[in-house]
Design a protein around this motif. Structure first.
Motif, PDB file in Angstrom:
ATOM      1  N   LYS A   2       0.814  -1.030   0.056  1.00 43.00           N
ATOM      2  CA  LYS A   2       0.035  -0.146  -0.032  1.00 43.00           C
ATOM      3  C   LYS A   2       0.848   1.200   0.169  1.00 43.00           C
ATOM      4  O   LYS A   2       2.133   1.311   0.464  1.00 43.00           O
ATOM      5  CB  LYS A   2      -0.758  -0.131   1.390  1.00 43.00           C
ATOM      6  CG  LYS A   2      -2.091  -1.210   1.211  1.00 43.00           C
ATOM      7  CD  LYS A   2      -2.566  -1.055   2.489  1.00 43.00           C
ATOM      8  CE  LYS A   2      -3.735  -2.178   2.599  1.00 43.00           C
ATOM      9  NZ  LYS A   2      -4.387  -2.496   3.804  1.00 43.00           N
ATOM     10  N   PRO A   3       0.274   2.227  -0.636  1.00 45.45           N
ATOM     11  CA  PRO A   3       1.090   3.623  -0.701  1.00 45.45           C
ATOM     12  C   PRO A   3       1.695   3.982   0.778  1.00 45.45           C
ATOM     13  O   PRO A   3       2.787   4.537   0.704  1.00 45.45           O
ATOM     14  CB  PRO A   3       0.257   4.635  -1.184  1.00 45.45           C
ATOM     15  CG  PRO A   3      -0.655   3.811  -1.931  1.00 45.45           C
ATOM     16  CD  PRO A   3      -0.911   2.649  -1.264  1.00 45.45           C
ATOM     17  N   LEU A  32       5.632   3.045  -8.388  1.00 46.13           N
ATOM     18  CA  LEU A  32       4.613   3.417  -9.258  1.00 46.13           C
ATOM     19  C   LEU A  32       3.483   2.130  -9.333  1.00 46.13           C
ATOM     20  O   LEU A  32       2.434   2.879  -9.446  1.00 46.13           O
ATOM     21  CB  LEU A  32       5.359   3.670 -10.545  1.00 46.13           C
ATOM     22  CG  LEU A  32       6.368   4.772 -10.855  1.00 46.13           C
ATOM     23  CD1 LEU A  32       7.183   4.557 -11.993  1.00 46.13           C
ATOM     24  CD2 LEU A  32       5.643   6.119 -10.672  1.00 46.13           C
ATOM     25  N   ARG A  33       4.002   1.192  -9.453  1.00 45.59           N
ATOM     26  CA  ARG A  33       2.782   0.186  -9.458  1.00 45.59           C
ATOM     27  C   ARG A  33       2.206   0.050  -8.013  1.00 45.59           C
ATOM     28  O   ARG A  33       0.761  -0.425  -8.131  1.00 45.59           O
ATOM     29  CB  ARG A  33       3.679  -1.176  -9.560  1.00 45.59           C
ATOM     30  CG  ARG A  33       2.912  -2.565  -9.612  1.00 45.59           C
ATOM     31  CD  ARG A  33       3.664  -3.668  -9.874  1.00 45.59           C
ATOM     32  NE  ARG A  33       4.910  -3.898  -8.944  1.00 45.59           N
ATOM     33  CZ  ARG A  33       6.259  -3.855  -9.584  1.00 45.59           C
ATOM     34  NH1 ARG A  33       6.453  -3.409 -10.904  1.00 45.59           N
ATOM     35  NH2 ARG A  33       7.137  -3.972  -8.739  1.00 45.59           N
ATOM     36  N   SER A  34       2.432   0.531  -6.886  1.00 48.42           N
ATOM     37  CA  SER A  34       1.809   0.639  -5.749  1.00 48.42           C
ATOM     38  C   SER A  34       0.942   1.786  -5.685  1.00 48.42           C
ATOM     39  O   SER A  34       0.156   1.923  -4.438  1.00 48.42           O
ATOM     40  CB  SER A  34       2.879   0.380  -4.617  1.00 48.42           C
ATOM     41  OG  SER A  34       3.377  -1.029  -4.726  1.00 48.42           O
ATOM     42  N   GLY A  35       1.082   2.776  -6.428  1.00 47.27           N
ATOM     43  CA  GLY A  35       0.292   4.131  -6.467  1.00 47.27           C
ATOM     44  C   GLY A  35       0.972   5.040  -5.572  1.00 47.27           C
ATOM     45  O   GLY A  35       0.351   5.922  -4.924  1.00 47.27           O
ATOM     46  N   TYR A  36       2.354   4.919  -4.906  1.00 47.47           N
ATOM     47  CA  TYR A  36       3.181   5.777  -4.357  1.00 47.47           C
ATOM     48  C   TYR A  36       3.568   6.844  -5.082  1.00 47.47           C
ATOM     49  O   TYR A  36       4.509   6.948  -5.916  1.00 47.47           O
ATOM     50  CB  TYR A  36       4.005   5.014  -3.466  1.00 47.47           C
ATOM     51  CG  TYR A  36       5.122   5.980  -2.749  1.00 47.47           C
ATOM     52  CD1 TYR A  36       4.342   6.577  -1.510  1.00 47.47           C
ATOM     53  CD2 TYR A  36       6.413   6.096  -2.631  1.00 47.47           C
ATOM     54  CE1 TYR A  36       5.134   7.439  -0.868  1.00 47.47           C
ATOM     55  CE2 TYR A  36       7.101   7.022  -1.862  1.00 47.47           C
ATOM     56  CZ  TYR A  36       6.548   7.609  -0.760  1.00 47.47           C
ATOM     57  OH  TYR A  36       7.355   8.357  -0.100  1.00 47.47           O
ATOM     58  N   LEU A  37       2.651   7.876  -5.443  1.00 47.68           N
ATOM     59  CA  LEU A  37       2.922   9.026  -6.442  1.00 47.68           C
ATOM     60  C   LEU A  37       3.716  10.173  -5.970  1.00 47.68           C
ATOM     61  O   LEU A  37       4.437  10.719  -6.895  1.00 47.68           O
ATOM     62  CB  LEU A  37       1.450   9.712  -6.972  1.00 47.68           C
ATOM     63  CG  LEU A  37       0.587   8.682  -7.610  1.00 47.68           C
ATOM     64  CD1 LEU A  37      -0.764   9.354  -7.709  1.00 47.68           C
ATOM     65  CD2 LEU A  37       0.999   7.950  -8.750  1.00 47.68           C
ATOM     66  N   ARG A  40       6.872   9.759  -8.082  1.00 48.30           N
ATOM     67  CA  ARG A  40       7.012  10.015  -9.518  1.00 48.30           C
ATOM     68  C   ARG A  40       7.857  11.136  -9.807  1.00 48.30           C
ATOM     69  O   ARG A  40       8.665  10.861 -11.197  1.00 48.30           O
ATOM     70  CB  ARG A  40       5.638  10.418 -10.338  1.00 48.30           C
ATOM     71  CG  ARG A  40       5.254  10.273 -11.546  1.00 48.30           C
ATOM     72  CD  ARG A  40       4.205  10.617 -12.126  1.00 48.30           C
ATOM     73  NE  ARG A  40       3.474   9.457 -12.106  1.00 48.30           N
ATOM     74  CZ  ARG A  40       2.069   9.650 -12.749  1.00 48.30           C
ATOM     75  NH1 ARG A  40       1.472  10.630 -12.935  1.00 48.30           N
ATOM     76  NH2 ARG A  40       1.326   8.600 -12.478  1.00 48.30           N
ATOM     77  N   GLU A  62       6.904   0.514 -16.306  1.00 48.14           N
ATOM     78  CA  GLU A  62       6.003   0.484 -15.315  1.00 48.14           C
ATOM     79  C   GLU A  62       5.227   1.890 -15.422  1.00 48.14           C
ATOM     80  O   GLU A  62       3.900   1.876 -15.486  1.00 48.14           O
ATOM     81  CB  GLU A  62       6.671   0.653 -14.109  1.00 48.14           C
ATOM     82  CG  GLU A  62       5.561   0.368 -12.920  1.00 48.14           C
ATOM     83  CD  GLU A  62       4.854  -1.042 -12.911  1.00 48.14           C
ATOM     84  OE1 GLU A  62       3.653  -0.930 -12.807  1.00 48.14           O
ATOM     85  OE2 GLU A  62       5.489  -1.952 -13.376  1.00 48.14           O
ATOM     86  N   THR A  66      -0.137   2.996 -17.154  1.00 48.43           N
ATOM     87  CA  THR A  66      -1.357   4.079 -16.910  1.00 48.43           C
ATOM     88  C   THR A  66      -1.403   5.150 -17.860  1.00 48.43           C
ATOM     89  O   THR A  66      -0.325   5.483 -18.390  1.00 48.43           O
ATOM     90  CB  THR A  66      -1.453   4.258 -15.568  1.00 48.43           C
ATOM     91  OG1 THR A  66      -0.303   5.666 -15.410  1.00 48.43           O
ATOM     92  CG2 THR A  66      -1.549   3.211 -14.482  1.00 48.43           C
ATOM     93  N   GLU A  68      -1.842   8.266 -17.492  1.00 46.28           N
ATOM     94  CA  GLU A  68      -1.182   9.509 -16.551  1.00 46.28           C
ATOM     95  C   GLU A  68       0.344   9.188 -16.718  1.00 46.28           C
ATOM     96  O   GLU A  68       1.172  10.030 -17.088  1.00 46.28           O
ATOM     97  CB  GLU A  68      -1.491   9.720 -15.150  1.00 46.28           C
ATOM     98  CG  GLU A  68      -2.890   9.954 -15.241  1.00 46.28           C
ATOM     99  CD  GLU A  68      -3.930   8.865 -15.200  1.00 46.28           C
ATOM    100  OE1 GLU A  68      -3.232   7.650 -14.892  1.00 46.28           O
ATOM    101  OE2 GLU A  68      -5.234   9.023 -15.384  1.00 46.28           O
TER     102      GLU A  68
END
Length: 141
Positions: A2-3, A32-37, A40, A62, A66, A68
């Protein structure tokens, strides 16, 4: 992960912004895969600063998963392209082109058709099944 978990790891080990390419090539795709933006922008700086194919390709691969990420990857690549080796440039272009083609195909694909309502089956009278012959057993001596 999780992020929130990645944020804890990042706070403890300072992975985002690491100068170590071997760590970065593993950390940024995971983030990136886990949504920890939060990682980025640093991932973009890394792939712009480092032109080594081995280190940047996992991050581009990766990012393009998406819409974005694909847009971000294209922006960074345009800035990074002059510093990349021709082989790295060709590899990144191929990943971006493939992802762009997939995105374009999914955007232009017609909406899936609604399944037709199944008609209730009418009861069929059961048919008698012929009995199956039992295999003969060899006589025992």
């Amino acid at each position: 992960l999780k992020p929130e978990q990645l944020a804890q790891l990042d706070a403890a080990y300072k992975f985002t912004g690491t100068p170590n390419g071997e760590i970065a090539m593993r950390w940024y795709p995971l983030a990136l895969r886990s949504g920890y933006l939060e990682a980025r922008p640093a991932a973009g700086e890394f792939i712009q600063r480092v032109g080594r194919r081995k280190l940047v390709m996992p991050i581009y691969e990766e990012l393009v998963k998406t819409p974005e990420g694909l847009a971000f990857a294209r922006e960074v690549f345009e800035r990074a392209r002059p510093g990349y080796h021709p082989i790295t440039t060709a590899s990144v272009e191929a990943v971006l082109a493939a992802a762009g083609a997939i995105a374009a195909a999914s955007a232009s694909a017609p909406a899936p058709a609604q399944p037709e309502q199944a008609q209730p089956e009418q009861a069929q009278p059961e048919q008698a099944q012929p009995e199956q012959a039992q295999p003969e057993q060899a006589p025992q001596h």
